[in-house]
Design an enzyme around this catalytic site. Sequence first.
Site, PDB file in Angstrom:
ATOM      1  N   THR A   1      -5.552  -7.400  10.436  1.00 43.54           N
ATOM      2  CA  THR A   1      -5.746  -6.108   9.751  1.00 43.54           C
ATOM      3  C   THR A   1      -5.273  -4.947  10.607  1.00 43.54           C
ATOM      4  O   THR A   1      -4.624  -4.022  10.107  1.00 43.54           O
ATOM      5  CB  THR A   1      -7.249  -5.926   9.426  1.00 43.54           C
ATOM      6  OG1 THR A   1      -7.689  -7.066   8.681  1.00 43.54           O
ATOM      7  CG2 THR A   1      -7.488  -4.664   8.617  1.00 43.54           C
TER       8      THR A   1
ATOM      9  N   PHE B   1     -15.579   3.278   6.712  1.00 42.72           N
ATOM     10  CA  PHE B   1     -14.197   3.665   6.398  1.00 42.72           C
ATOM     11  C   PHE B   1     -13.917   3.737   4.901  1.00 42.72           C
ATOM     12  O   PHE B   1     -12.789   4.012   4.493  1.00 42.72           O
ATOM     13  CB  PHE B   1     -13.204   2.713   7.089  1.00 42.72           C
ATOM     14  CG  PHE B   1     -13.409   1.246   6.769  1.00 42.72           C
ATOM     15  CD1 PHE B   1     -12.924   0.702   5.586  1.00 42.72           C
ATOM     16  CD2 PHE B   1     -14.066   0.418   7.666  1.00 42.72           C
ATOM     17  CE1 PHE B   1     -13.095  -0.647   5.297  1.00 42.72           C
ATOM     18  CE2 PHE B   1     -14.243  -0.939   7.377  1.00 42.72           C
ATOM     19  CZ  PHE B   1     -13.752  -1.462   6.185  1.00 42.72           C
TER      20      PHE B   1
ATOM     21  N   TYR C   1     -12.184  -1.771  -4.054  1.00 42.06           N
ATOM     22  CA  TYR C   1     -12.776  -1.996  -2.734  1.00 42.06           C
ATOM     23  C   TYR C   1     -14.309  -1.931  -2.773  1.00 42.06           C
ATOM     24  O   TYR C   1     -14.930  -1.637  -1.742  1.00 42.06           O
ATOM     25  CB  TYR C   1     -12.217  -0.993  -1.729  1.00 42.06           C
ATOM     26  CG  TYR C   1     -10.828  -1.329  -1.217  1.00 42.06           C
ATOM     27  CD1 TYR C   1     -10.597  -2.498  -0.484  1.00 42.06           C
ATOM     28  CD2 TYR C   1      -9.751  -0.477  -1.432  1.00 42.06           C
ATOM     29  CE1 TYR C   1      -9.332  -2.801   0.015  1.00 42.06           C
ATOM     30  CE2 TYR C   1      -8.480  -0.770  -0.937  1.00 42.06           C
ATOM     31  CZ  TYR C   1      -8.287  -1.938  -0.211  1.00 42.06           C
ATOM     32  OH  TYR C   1      -7.047  -2.241   0.289  1.00 42.06           O
TER      33      TYR C   1
ATOM     34  N   LYS D   1       0.821  -1.205   0.000  1.00 42.72           N
ATOM     35  CA  LYS D   1       0.000   0.000   0.000  1.00 42.72           C
ATOM     36  C   LYS D   1       0.864   1.267   0.000  1.00 42.72           C
ATOM     37  O   LYS D   1       2.082   1.197   0.193  1.00 42.72           O
ATOM     38  CB  LYS D   1      -0.907  -0.037   1.234  1.00 42.72           C
ATOM     39  CG  LYS D   1      -1.936  -1.178   1.203  1.00 42.72           C
ATOM     40  CD  LYS D   1      -2.888  -1.074   2.385  1.00 42.72           C
ATOM     41  CE  LYS D   1      -3.962  -2.134   2.339  1.00 42.72           C
ATOM     42  NZ  LYS D   1      -4.971  -1.932   3.407  1.00 42.72           N
TER      43      LYS D   1
ATOM     44  N   ARG E   1      -2.004 -14.289   4.155  1.00 49.69           N
ATOM     45  CA  ARG E   1      -2.714 -13.664   5.278  1.00 49.69           C
ATOM     46  C   ARG E   1      -1.974 -13.914   6.594  1.00 49.69           C
ATOM     47  O   ARG E   1      -1.940 -13.036   7.460  1.00 49.69           O
ATOM     48  CB  ARG E   1      -4.164 -14.140   5.333  1.00 49.69           C
ATOM     49  CG  ARG E   1      -4.948 -13.615   4.117  1.00 49.69           C
ATOM     50  CD  ARG E   1      -6.393 -14.016   4.126  1.00 49.69           C
ATOM     51  NE  ARG E   1      -7.152 -13.360   5.184  1.00 49.69           N
ATOM     52  CZ  ARG E   1      -7.578 -12.098   5.134  1.00 49.69           C
ATOM     53  NH1 ARG E   1      -7.293 -11.342   4.086  1.00 49.69           N
ATOM     54  NH2 ARG E   1      -8.287 -11.595   6.115  1.00 49.69           N
TER      55      ARG E   1
ATOM     56  N   GLU F   1      -9.859 -10.194  -7.777  1.00 53.88           N
ATOM     57  CA  GLU F   1      -8.872  -9.119  -7.549  1.00 53.88           C
ATOM     58  C   GLU F   1      -7.713  -9.202  -8.540  1.00 53.88           C
ATOM     59  O   GLU F   1      -7.223  -8.168  -9.009  1.00 53.88           O
ATOM     60  CB  GLU F   1      -8.364  -9.182  -6.109  1.00 53.88           C
ATOM     61  CG  GLU F   1      -9.467  -8.853  -5.100  1.00 53.88           C
ATOM     62  CD  GLU F   1      -8.969  -8.811  -3.662  1.00 53.88           C
ATOM     63  OE1 GLU F   1      -9.783  -8.505  -2.782  1.00 53.88           O
ATOM     64  OE2 GLU F   1      -7.767  -9.081  -3.415  1.00 53.88           O
TER      65      GLU F   1
ATOM     66  N   ARG G   1       2.271  -6.661   9.262  1.00 56.66           N
ATOM     67  CA  ARG G   1       1.558  -5.556   9.909  1.00 56.66           C
ATOM     68  C   ARG G   1       2.025  -5.381  11.348  1.00 56.66           C
ATOM     69  O   ARG G   1       2.183  -4.242  11.825  1.00 56.66           O
ATOM     70  CB  ARG G   1       0.057  -5.782   9.825  1.00 56.66           C
ATOM     71  CG  ARG G   1      -0.479  -5.556   8.388  1.00 56.66           C
ATOM     72  CD  ARG G   1      -1.768  -6.287   8.192  1.00 56.66           C
ATOM     73  NE  ARG G   1      -2.468  -5.947   6.959  1.00 56.66           N
ATOM     74  CZ  ARG G   1      -3.539  -6.613   6.540  1.00 56.66           C
ATOM     75  NH1 ARG G   1      -4.018  -7.622   7.250  1.00 56.66           N
ATOM     76  NH2 ARG G   1      -4.144  -6.261   5.421  1.00 56.66           N
TER      77      ARG G   1
ATOM     78  N   ASN H   1      -1.755   0.047   6.790  1.00 48.77           N
ATOM     79  CA  ASN H   1      -1.312  -1.250   7.297  1.00 48.77           C
ATOM     80  C   ASN H   1      -0.448  -2.018   6.296  1.00 48.77           C
ATOM     81  O   ASN H   1      -0.426  -3.240   6.289  1.00 48.77           O
ATOM     82  CB  ASN H   1      -2.505  -2.067   7.801  1.00 48.77           C
ATOM     83  CG  ASN H   1      -3.487  -2.423   6.707  1.00 48.77           C
ATOM     84  OD1 ASN H   1      -3.339  -2.003   5.565  1.00 48.77           O
ATOM     85  ND2 ASN H   1      -4.480  -3.230   7.040  1.00 48.77           N
TER      86      ASN H   1
ATOM     87  N   HIS I   1      -2.120  -5.348   1.491  1.00 50.93           N
ATOM     88  CA  HIS I   1      -3.433  -5.953   1.295  1.00 50.93           C
ATOM     89  C   HIS I   1      -3.225  -7.361   0.768  1.00 50.93           C
ATOM     90  O   HIS I   1      -2.305  -7.602  -0.020  1.00 50.93           O
ATOM     91  CB  HIS I   1      -4.265  -5.166   0.277  1.00 50.93           C
ATOM     92  CG  HIS I   1      -5.468  -5.931  -0.205  1.00 50.93           C
ATOM     93  ND1 HIS I   1      -6.636  -5.966   0.510  1.00 50.93           N
ATOM     94  CD2 HIS I   1      -5.648  -6.738  -1.280  1.00 50.93           C
ATOM     95  CE1 HIS I   1      -7.503  -6.758  -0.120  1.00 50.93           C
ATOM     96  NE2 HIS I   1      -6.933  -7.231  -1.209  1.00 50.93           N
TER      97      HIS I   1
END
Length: 142
Positions: free
Chosen positions: A92, A58, A50, A10, A86, A127, A103, A113, A116
């Site tokens: 998250t 958010f 998203y 990100k 993950r 995605e 993270r 964070n 993704h």
Amino acid sequence: ALERTLSIVKPDGVQKNLIGEVYRRFEQAGLKIVAARMMHLSLAQAEGFYAVHRERPFFKDLTKYMSSGPVIVQVLEGENAVAKNRELMGATDPKKADKGTIRGDLAASIEENVAHGSDSAENAKIEIAYFFAAADICPRTR
Ligand code: CMP
């Protein structure tokens, strides 16, 4: 099973020069980068990506932040790639993420964070197709 998943470093991760650090973790865990692309998302591109979060409180901040600077988008390939990625990322919210996770070690907040990752094999397909054509993917397995 051999899977692919969509990963994004990100804007905060790129800004803090963490691309290599994040890639090192993927590679050390045995995940292979089979496609990669740096891009500065438009607000519309972030909103499209998203779209499942459109009704969340958010959403506006998230899409504004995700279009605030360059990101690097990659497809990871490997055994159980979705879950493995993950695990590497951790929770998250970095306050809840274990030490040793991307993270937990590197992220500043639930929004900023660092990374993704797709949350299921089904969403990974959607995605990946959002950013890459089939011909952009370079499998190591053939
Ligand atoms: P990501 O895995 O990219 O998916 C949605 C993102 O929304 C998430 O990571 C967070 O960065 C961001 N986000 C911001 N606030 C929240 C929240 N309260 N709950 C979940 N995700 C949030």
